[in-house]
Scaffold this active site. Structure first.
Site, PDB file in Angstrom:
ATOM      1  N   LYS A  87       0.910   4.658  -7.085  1.00  0.00           N
ATOM      2  CA  LYS A  87       2.203   4.008  -7.296  1.00  0.00           C
ATOM      3  C   LYS A  87       3.215   5.034  -7.793  1.00  0.00           C
ATOM      4  O   LYS A  87       4.393   4.993  -7.422  1.00  0.00           O
ATOM      5  CB  LYS A  87       2.038   2.866  -8.309  1.00  0.00           C
ATOM      6  CG  LYS A  87       3.304   2.088  -8.599  1.00  0.00           C
ATOM      7  CD  LYS A  87       3.026   0.965  -9.597  1.00  0.00           C
ATOM      8  CE  LYS A  87       4.300   0.220  -9.982  1.00  0.00           C
ATOM      9  NZ  LYS A  87       4.037  -0.836 -10.996  1.00  0.00           N
ATOM     10  N   CYS A 137       8.055  -9.463  -7.390  1.00  0.00           N
ATOM     11  CA  CYS A 137       8.148  -8.368  -6.423  1.00  0.00           C
ATOM     12  C   CYS A 137       7.113  -7.315  -6.813  1.00  0.00           C
ATOM     13  O   CYS A 137       7.126  -6.834  -7.935  1.00  0.00           O
ATOM     14  CB  CYS A 137       9.523  -7.725  -6.439  1.00  0.00           C
ATOM     15  SG  CYS A 137      10.874  -8.807  -6.938  1.00  0.00           S
ATOM     16  N   GLU A 199      10.250   0.722   0.897  1.00  0.00           N
ATOM     17  CA  GLU A 199       9.217  -0.268   1.170  1.00  0.00           C
ATOM     18  C   GLU A 199       9.487  -1.023   2.464  1.00  0.00           C
ATOM     19  O   GLU A 199      10.635  -1.192   2.873  1.00  0.00           O
ATOM     20  CB  GLU A 199       9.161  -1.317   0.047  1.00  0.00           C
ATOM     21  CG  GLU A 199       8.981  -0.757  -1.335  1.00  0.00           C
ATOM     22  CD  GLU A 199       9.059  -1.835  -2.411  1.00  0.00           C
ATOM     23  OE1 GLU A 199       8.388  -1.655  -3.446  1.00  0.00           O
ATOM     24  OE2 GLU A 199       9.788  -2.836  -2.226  1.00  0.00           O
TER      25      GLU A 199
END
Length: 278
Positions: A87, A137, A199
């Site tokens: 991440k 999200c 994304e």
């Protein structure tokens, strides 16, 4: 050393671009596509041959820093899986600028009164702290259950996991099969000089009354809003009186109200083939 790291990452990004161009050229000419799996393995080997420069995280929230080790799903521009990365690496602008792209989702949860649940991200969040946004999200992880792509079941399982983690919603109240996967959007946005987002975002809708017990490390406030109340929030954001996340702004300004008007007839808006480039 810094030049070596930069050159290697640039070479990996350039190789990835060549992979996609070669596949597209073969398709146009009616020729067999290059062995994509082999080429992507070269990308992954080149990307992993060096380590990214260390980013100082001493000033960041400890729990949020721990989450940076989670492995996200790397994809190409057509949402095809090409590997995994942390991440942390997925959200560094230095990598985003080279084309690093990962899979994500955005949940829009409505109650029986057809009001939308919003959250305000906590100030501990590394990207877009304090911003108002849609219900939830986050990202599916590079795990067997969340990699599964049939009917986007892996993404919907990830949404169930994060609704519990962020908002404390019991998992039995948000089963994946009750989520409607509408479409995907592709967007890129910087949060600050170091961190950002790039994304392909799966849009998930759900209408249900749920129990809430938010984690203050994730969420500093939440509320249900009507369409008119959300329009007021969007107007305040335009006047810089509050901040909203870029993906929520894009969705709200384009599709959201049309979808919201048709909560009981969403099938007409389902598009699993296209990707909206925002």
């Amino acid at each position: 050393m810094a030049r070596l790291l930069w050159a290697a990452r640039r070479s990996a990004a350039a190789l990835l671009v060549r992979v996609n161009k070669a596949a597209a050229r073969a398709q146009t000419l009616g020729l067999p596509a290059p062995p994509r799996a082999l080429l992507y393995s070269q990308v992954r080997r080149l990307s992993s041959s060096v380590r990214m420069p260390e980013i100082n995280t001493d000033h960041l929230d400890e729990k949020q820093v721990q989450l940076l080790a989670e492995m996200c799903i790397l994809i190409d521009d057509d949402d095809r899986k090409i590997g995994a990365d942390s991440k942390k690496n997925c959200h560094l602008n230095s990598n985003i600028d080279k084309g690093l792209l990962h899979r994500a989702f955005s949940v829009f949860l409505f109650n029986s009164e057809e009001k939308l649940l919003l959250q305000q991200r906590s100030n501990a969040k590394i990207t877009f702290p304090g911003c108002f946004t849609n219900t939830c999200c986050s990202h599916p992880l590079h795990t067997a259950s969340e990699l599964e792509e049939q009917d986007a079941i892996g993404v919907r399982r990830a949404a169930q996991r994060r609704l519990q983690a962020e908002l404390g919603i019991p998992t039995e109240q948000v089963p994946p099969e009750e989520m409607t996967y509408l479409t995907r959007i592709h967007y890129k946005a910087q949060s600050d000089g170091v961190w950002g987002e790039h994304e392909i975002d799966y849009i998930l809708f759900m209408q249900k009354d749920v129990d809430l017990n938010p984690d203050p490390n994730e969420i500093q406030s939440h509320c249900y809003v009507s369409k008119e109340e959300l329009k007021e929030i969007l107007e305040k954001a335009r006047r810089k009186e509050l901040e909203i996340t870029p993906w929520f702004s894009l969705i709200a300004e384009t599709f959201l109200f049309k979808w919201w008007d048709n909560l009981h007839d969403l099938k007409q808006f389902i598009d699993h083939d296209g990707i909206h480039r925002m």
